[in-house]
Design a protein around this motif. Structure first.
Motif, PDB file in Angstrom:
ATOM      1  N   LYS A 146       4.370 -10.799  -0.070  1.00  0.00           N
ATOM      2  CA  LYS A 146       5.337 -10.475   0.979  1.00  0.00           C
ATOM      3  C   LYS A 146       4.662  -9.783   2.150  1.00  0.00           C
ATOM      4  O   LYS A 146       3.553  -9.252   2.030  1.00  0.00           O
ATOM      5  CB  LYS A 146       6.456  -9.593   0.422  1.00  0.00           C
ATOM      6  CG  LYS A 146       7.329 -10.284  -0.620  1.00  0.00           C
ATOM      7  CD  LYS A 146       8.528  -9.443  -0.958  1.00  0.00           C
ATOM      8  CE  LYS A 146       9.451 -10.180  -1.911  1.00  0.00           C
ATOM      9  NZ  LYS A 146      10.655  -9.370  -2.243  1.00  0.00           N
ATOM     10  N   ARG A 177       5.581  -0.628   3.016  1.00  0.00           N
ATOM     11  CA  ARG A 177       5.232  -1.111   1.686  1.00  0.00           C
ATOM     12  C   ARG A 177       4.964  -2.617   1.748  1.00  0.00           C
ATOM     13  O   ARG A 177       5.505  -3.324   2.595  1.00  0.00           O
ATOM     14  CB  ARG A 177       6.327  -0.797   0.674  1.00  0.00           C
ATOM     15  CG  ARG A 177       7.618  -1.587   0.821  1.00  0.00           C
ATOM     16  CD  ARG A 177       8.645  -1.111  -0.187  1.00  0.00           C
ATOM     17  NE  ARG A 177       9.907  -1.855  -0.109  1.00  0.00           N
ATOM     18  CZ  ARG A 177      11.004  -1.525  -0.780  1.00  0.00           C
ATOM     19  NH1 ARG A 177      10.996  -0.455  -1.592  1.00  0.00           N
ATOM     20  NH2 ARG A 177      12.100  -2.265  -0.650  1.00  0.00           N
ATOM     21  N   GLN A 178       4.122  -3.041   0.827  1.00  0.00           N
ATOM     22  CA  GLN A 178       3.791  -4.450   0.738  1.00  0.00           C
ATOM     23  C   GLN A 178       3.783  -4.869  -0.723  1.00  0.00           C
ATOM     24  O   GLN A 178       2.957  -4.384  -1.506  1.00  0.00           O
ATOM     25  CB  GLN A 178       2.444  -4.753   1.389  1.00  0.00           C
ATOM     26  CG  GLN A 178       2.145  -6.232   1.483  1.00  0.00           C
ATOM     27  CD  GLN A 178       0.977  -6.529   2.412  1.00  0.00           C
ATOM     28  OE1 GLN A 178       0.147  -5.677   2.688  1.00  0.00           O
ATOM     29  NE2 GLN A 178       0.917  -7.758   2.900  1.00  0.00           N
ATOM     30  N   ALA A 179       4.702  -5.746  -1.059  1.00  0.00           N
ATOM     31  CA  ALA A 179       4.768  -6.309  -2.404  1.00  0.00           C
ATOM     32  C   ALA A 179       3.941  -7.589  -2.433  1.00  0.00           C
ATOM     33  O   ALA A 179       3.712  -8.215  -1.385  1.00  0.00           O
ATOM     34  CB  ALA A 179       6.217  -6.600  -2.775  1.00  0.00           C
ATOM     35  N   TYR A 214       2.266   1.271  -1.206  1.00  0.00           N
ATOM     36  CA  TYR A 214       2.882   2.032  -0.131  1.00  0.00           C
ATOM     37  C   TYR A 214       1.806   2.614   0.781  1.00  0.00           C
ATOM     38  O   TYR A 214       0.820   3.206   0.298  1.00  0.00           O
ATOM     39  CB  TYR A 214       3.762   3.141  -0.695  1.00  0.00           C
ATOM     40  CG  TYR A 214       5.066   2.622  -1.242  1.00  0.00           C
ATOM     41  CD1 TYR A 214       5.109   1.890  -2.418  1.00  0.00           C
ATOM     42  CD2 TYR A 214       6.266   2.822  -0.550  1.00  0.00           C
ATOM     43  CE1 TYR A 214       6.305   1.375  -2.909  1.00  0.00           C
ATOM     44  CE2 TYR A 214       7.465   2.324  -1.036  1.00  0.00           C
ATOM     45  CZ  TYR A 214       7.469   1.594  -2.213  1.00  0.00           C
ATOM     46  OH  TYR A 214       8.659   1.083  -2.684  1.00  0.00           O
ATOM     47  N   GLN A 263      -0.257   2.712  -5.140  1.00  0.00           N
ATOM     48  CA  GLN A 263       0.523   1.723  -5.892  1.00  0.00           C
ATOM     49  C   GLN A 263       1.719   2.396  -6.558  1.00  0.00           C
ATOM     50  O   GLN A 263       1.575   3.404  -7.251  1.00  0.00           O
ATOM     51  CB  GLN A 263      -0.341   1.056  -6.954  1.00  0.00           C
ATOM     52  CG  GLN A 263       0.401   0.099  -7.869  1.00  0.00           C
ATOM     53  CD  GLN A 263       0.823  -1.183  -7.159  1.00  0.00           C
ATOM     54  OE1 GLN A 263       0.015  -1.808  -6.474  1.00  0.00           O
ATOM     55  NE2 GLN A 263       2.082  -1.596  -7.338  1.00  0.00           N
ATOM     56  N   THR A 271       8.661  -1.943  -6.393  1.00  0.00           N
ATOM     57  CA  THR A 271       7.259  -2.103  -6.759  1.00  0.00           C
ATOM     58  C   THR A 271       6.476  -2.693  -5.583  1.00  0.00           C
ATOM     59  O   THR A 271       6.810  -3.754  -5.061  1.00  0.00           O
ATOM     60  CB  THR A 271       7.135  -3.011  -7.984  1.00  0.00           C
ATOM     61  OG1 THR A 271       7.758  -2.356  -9.101  1.00  0.00           O
ATOM     62  CG2 THR A 271       5.679  -3.296  -8.300  1.00  0.00           C
ATOM     63  N   ALA A 272       5.437  -1.970  -5.168  1.00  0.00           N
ATOM     64  CA  ALA A 272       4.640  -2.367  -4.002  1.00  0.00           C
ATOM     65  C   ALA A 272       3.507  -1.372  -3.824  1.00  0.00           C
ATOM     66  O   ALA A 272       3.489  -0.313  -4.472  1.00  0.00           O
ATOM     67  CB  ALA A 272       5.501  -2.394  -2.742  1.00  0.00           C
ATOM     68  N   ARG A 304       4.130  -6.840   4.952  1.00  0.00           N
ATOM     69  CA  ARG A 304       4.234  -5.376   4.952  1.00  0.00           C
ATOM     70  C   ARG A 304       5.454  -4.998   5.795  1.00  0.00           C
ATOM     71  O   ARG A 304       5.615  -5.483   6.913  1.00  0.00           O
ATOM     72  CB  ARG A 304       2.963  -4.770   5.538  1.00  0.00           C
ATOM     73  CG  ARG A 304       2.835  -3.283   5.317  1.00  0.00           C
ATOM     74  CD  ARG A 304       1.425  -2.800   5.663  1.00  0.00           C
ATOM     75  NE  ARG A 304       0.418  -3.452   4.820  1.00  0.00           N
ATOM     76  CZ  ARG A 304      -0.879  -3.157   4.867  1.00  0.00           C
ATOM     77  NH1 ARG A 304      -1.328  -2.238   5.712  1.00  0.00           N
ATOM     78  NH2 ARG A 304      -1.728  -3.784   4.085  1.00  0.00           N
TER      79      ARG A 304
END
Length: 114
Positions: A43, A38-40, A93, A109, A90-91, A45
């Motif tokens: 931030k 996941r990547q918010a 995926y 998302q 929340t990110a 991954r």
């Protein structure tokens, strides 16, 4: 053609569940460990769940006890059951093998908000 196609994200309230899935090309999926990343916003991954070709699983501390990864080898598909979702989940995926390949899908998302 190598493909990774994620689906099943959405907008949910804290405490609710989602179960995204990822259909992968056999060249990525077969005989490889698979992971959900996941990547918010703003931030890096990160790998949050991993499943070996034999079904052994590992989880990041942040999701342990809430998320469950599984795979269907006949369908080359990997799933992520996400329970007790929190705003911090929340990110976008993504799935990929572990270690990650150079190929990525579009992601799905997941937004957790009241």
């Amino acid at each position: 053609q190598v493909q990774l196609v994620e689906s099943g994200g959405g907008l949910v309230q804290p405490g609710e569940s989602l179960r995204p899935s990822c259909a992968a090309s056999r060249i990525i999926f077969s005989f490889n460990a698979m992971g959900w990343y996941r990547q918010a916003p703003g931030k890096e991954r990160e790998l949050v769940a991993r499943i070996s070709s034999g079904g052994s699983t590992n989880y990041a501390d942040s999701v342990k006890g809430r998320f469950t990864i599984s795979r269907d080898n006949a369908k080359s598909t990997v799933y992520l059951q996400m329970n007790s979702l929190e705003p911090g989940d929340t990110a976008v995926y993504y799935c990929n093998r572990d270690p990650r390949s150079i190929y990525w899908g579009q992601g799905t998302q997941v937004t957790v908000s009241s």
